[in-house]
Design a protein around this motif. Sequence first.
Motif, PDB file in Angstrom:
ATOM      1  N   VAL A 164      17.359  15.487   9.172  1.00 43.77           N
ATOM      2  CA  VAL A 164      18.456  14.502   9.270  1.00 43.77           C
ATOM      3  C   VAL A 164      18.061  13.312  10.134  1.00 43.77           C
ATOM      4  CG1 VAL A 164      20.262  16.221   8.880  1.00 43.77           C
ATOM      5  CG2 VAL A 164      19.506  15.735  11.220  1.00 43.77           C
ATOM      6  N   ASP A 165      17.047  13.501  11.000  1.00 46.58           N
ATOM      7  CA  ASP A 165      16.638  12.409  11.892  1.00 46.58           C
ATOM      8  C   ASP A 165      15.734  11.393  11.208  1.00 46.58           C
ATOM      9  OD1 ASP A 165      18.069  13.427  14.016  1.00 46.58           O
ATOM     10  OD2 ASP A 165      16.366  14.565  14.833  1.00 46.58           O
ATOM     11  N   VAL A 166      15.249  11.684  10.008  1.00 46.20           N
ATOM     12  CA  VAL A 166      14.340  10.747   9.338  1.00 46.20           C
ATOM     13  C   VAL A 166      14.893  10.314   7.980  1.00 46.20           C
ATOM     14  CG1 VAL A 166      12.283  11.559  10.533  1.00 46.20           C
ATOM     15  CG2 VAL A 166      12.981  12.662   8.411  1.00 46.20           C
ATOM     16  N   VAL A 167      16.166  10.514   7.750  1.00 39.47           N
ATOM     17  CA  VAL A 167      16.783  10.060   6.500  1.00 39.47           C
ATOM     18  C   VAL A 167      16.643   8.541   6.399  1.00 39.47           C
ATOM     19  CG1 VAL A 167      18.970   9.811   5.250  1.00 39.47           C
ATOM     20  CG2 VAL A 167      18.409  11.974   6.385  1.00 39.47           C
ATOM     21  N   GLY A 168      16.202   8.077   5.251  1.00 38.19           N
ATOM     22  CA  GLY A 168      16.073   6.644   5.009  1.00 38.19           C
ATOM     23  C   GLY A 168      14.805   6.015   5.531  1.00 38.19           C
ATOM     24  N   ALA A 169      13.904   6.796   6.114  1.00 41.96           N
ATOM     25  CA  ALA A 169      12.652   6.230   6.636  1.00 41.96           C
ATOM     26  C   ALA A 169      11.806   5.672   5.499  1.00 41.96           C
ATOM     27  CB  ALA A 169      11.873   7.283   7.401  1.00 41.96           C
ATOM     28  N   SER A 170      11.170   4.524   5.730  1.00 40.46           N
ATOM     29  CA  SER A 170      10.287   3.901   4.739  1.00 40.46           C
ATOM     30  C   SER A 170       9.268   3.061   5.481  1.00 40.46           C
ATOM     31  CB  SER A 170      11.089   3.029   3.772  1.00 40.46           C
ATOM     32  OG  SER A 170      11.645   1.919   4.456  1.00 40.46           O
ATOM     33  N   GLU A 171       8.296   2.551   4.722  1.00 39.09           N
ATOM     34  CA  GLU A 171       7.301   1.686   5.354  1.00 39.09           C
ATOM     35  C   GLU A 171       7.946   0.413   5.870  1.00 39.09           C
ATOM     36  OE1 GLU A 171       3.780   0.988   3.161  1.00 39.09           O
ATOM     37  OE2 GLU A 171       3.392   3.105   2.729  1.00 39.09           O
ATOM     38  N   GLU A 172       8.963  -0.073   5.172  1.00 40.80           N
ATOM     39  CA  GLU A 172       9.646  -1.295   5.609  1.00 40.80           C
ATOM     40  C   GLU A 172      10.580  -1.033   6.789  1.00 40.80           C
ATOM     41  OE1 GLU A 172       9.714  -0.133   2.474  1.00 40.80           O
ATOM     42  OE2 GLU A 172       8.165  -1.470   1.632  1.00 40.80           O
ATOM     43  N   ASN A 173      11.168   0.168   6.782  1.00 41.48           N
ATOM     44  CA  ASN A 173      12.115   0.523   7.839  1.00 41.48           C
ATOM     45  C   ASN A 173      11.767   1.902   8.400  1.00 41.48           C
ATOM     46  OD1 ASN A 173      14.185  -1.731   7.674  1.00 41.48           O
ATOM     47  ND2 ASN A 173      14.183  -0.999   5.540  1.00 41.48           N
ATOM     48  N   PRO A 174      10.680   2.003   9.165  1.00 47.32           N
ATOM     49  CA  PRO A 174      10.298   3.308   9.719  1.00 47.32           C
ATOM     50  C   PRO A 174      11.300   3.797  10.746  1.00 47.32           C
ATOM     51  CG  PRO A 174       8.948   1.570  10.667  1.00 47.32           C
ATOM     52  CD  PRO A 174       9.755   0.921   9.587  1.00 47.32           C
ATOM     53  N   VAL A 175      11.354   5.116  10.855  1.00 55.29           N
ATOM     54  CA  VAL A 175      12.141   5.746  11.919  1.00 55.29           C
ATOM     55  C   VAL A 175      11.194   6.042  13.078  1.00 55.29           C
ATOM     56  CG1 VAL A 175      13.426   7.801  12.593  1.00 55.29           C
ATOM     57  CG2 VAL A 175      13.859   6.739  10.378  1.00 55.29           C
ATOM     58  N   GLU A 176      11.591   5.618  14.284  1.00 56.97           N
ATOM     59  CA  GLU A 176      10.753   5.848  15.456  1.00 56.97           C
ATOM     60  C   GLU A 176      11.398   6.918  16.330  1.00 56.97           C
ATOM     61  OE1 GLU A 176       8.493   3.342  18.992  1.00 56.97           O
ATOM     62  OE2 GLU A 176       9.436   2.302  17.309  1.00 56.97           O
ATOM     63  N   LEU A 177      10.607   7.944  16.665  1.00 57.72           N
ATOM     64  CA  LEU A 177      11.096   9.052  17.474  1.00 57.72           C
ATOM     65  C   LEU A 177      10.152   9.287  18.655  1.00 57.72           C
ATOM     66  CD1 LEU A 177      11.916  11.666  14.667  1.00 57.72           C
ATOM     67  CD2 LEU A 177      13.552  10.184  15.868  1.00 57.72           C
ATOM     68  N   PRO A 178      10.704   9.692  19.783  1.00 61.10           N
ATOM     69  CA  PRO A 178       9.838  10.058  20.906  1.00 61.10           C
ATOM     70  C   PRO A 178       9.157  11.405  20.621  1.00 61.10           C
ATOM     71  CG  PRO A 178      12.123  10.494  21.458  1.00 61.10           C
ATOM     72  CD  PRO A 178      12.137   9.779  20.134  1.00 61.10           C
ATOM     73  N   VAL A 179       7.904  11.504  21.028  1.00 64.73           N
ATOM     74  CA  VAL A 179       7.153  12.753  20.865  1.00 64.73           C
ATOM     75  C   VAL A 179       7.234  13.498  22.187  1.00 64.73           C
ATOM     76  CG1 VAL A 179       4.922  13.793  20.362  1.00 64.73           C
ATOM     77  CG2 VAL A 179       5.623  11.690  19.169  1.00 64.73           C
TER      78      VAL A 179
END
Length: 418
Positions: free
Chosen positions: A78-93
Amino acid sequence: MSLLSATVQDACVPNTATRLRSVDSYRATIHALVADLPIERLPVADCLGLVLAEDVTAPIALPPFDNSAMDGYAVRSVDVVGASEENPVELPVSEDIPAGRTDVVPLLPGTAHRIMTGAPVPPGADSVVQVELTDSGVQQVRIFSPVNVGTHLRRTGEDVREGDTVLTKGTVLAPPQLGFLAALGLSHLPVRRRPRVLILSTGTELVQPGTPLVAGQIYESNSVHLAAAVQEIGGVAHVLRSVPDDVNALYEALKPHLDDHDLLITTGGVSAGAYEVVKDALAGEGVEFLKVAVQPGGPQGFGTYMGLPVVTLPGNPVSAALSFELFVRPALLRAMGRPDTDRARVRAKASSEMKSPAGRKQYRRGFYDAGSVQAVPVGGPGSHLLMAFAQANCLIEIPEDVTVVAEGADVELLMLTR
């Protein structure tokens, strides 16, 4: 300690009858001679070619824990829904999870754990984003694609569930089975142990390869062939080479080995002429000598000597080799628990005419050409034609009631290679 089937313990007495024994009847006799080998628990690494004596159940599940099928990042889908090269999802590791880490920290919402192939998936994660779909970040990761629940996850018990019967009694243990059982954590397996076969080659005329020949001498080869044949099926061979044609010498050669073998195979000294040392020594001592309706290899013997099962083979090299193929090899495989005691059989067309003596089952050395489905005889029927045996990949079986096989006729083959 030797092994003797109870069905033949009382039958091994001298017999002077001259009636020919059929191939099938004599084969059954040798099968009955060698009893089932005992069950041992051996290290997995020592079980190649042996047969499971019991069913095996899985002591653990495989995989034993949820783990990653890819190098990448463990996430909540659910945290990466809609992620794409144009609109990446950024998450802390927040964590690194290499393979072998055991103190896995749960994944918090809105974060990612960098994870390696085979590493345990943290509680809270439901998928893995492969590293190729990210910027490979260490502190922060940019993810360029959404994932579905379960992506690149290997679930606990997906391959094997704890308690499953994974291999059954009678399974022949080849590399895939041994690797699989090691992956289950099994260190030892219940198997029929390897047959221990004593091979005695008789003949004053025999000398070892590498020794210069003098007139009247030949190189001893039977023990080399038979020892290799025993080892090929997973047995252990101990060779007593070139015992002279002397009864006392034969007794002395055998004496130290009677209690630590399962079968004695002798070659030579079983025909009807003079100086037949095996017959002279063992007739009346529990071994019966007879003629089998086979060509080559008619003179045979079986029984026990001092409690040790004995099979006596002719001395001619091809006769000895063929006799092992027809009678001894399947008996040893059966004693090991093998389900596949017989060579594969194939139907083919004879490439040329072959003649065979009436009343004897003849085995001609041959070459099977799968392309033309033809059986090509290699050499003649003689029991001394060793090169033909070395070049053959099959035996052409000619029944007792057939004296001429016409060119193009159907024949049955025993394949010497699988």
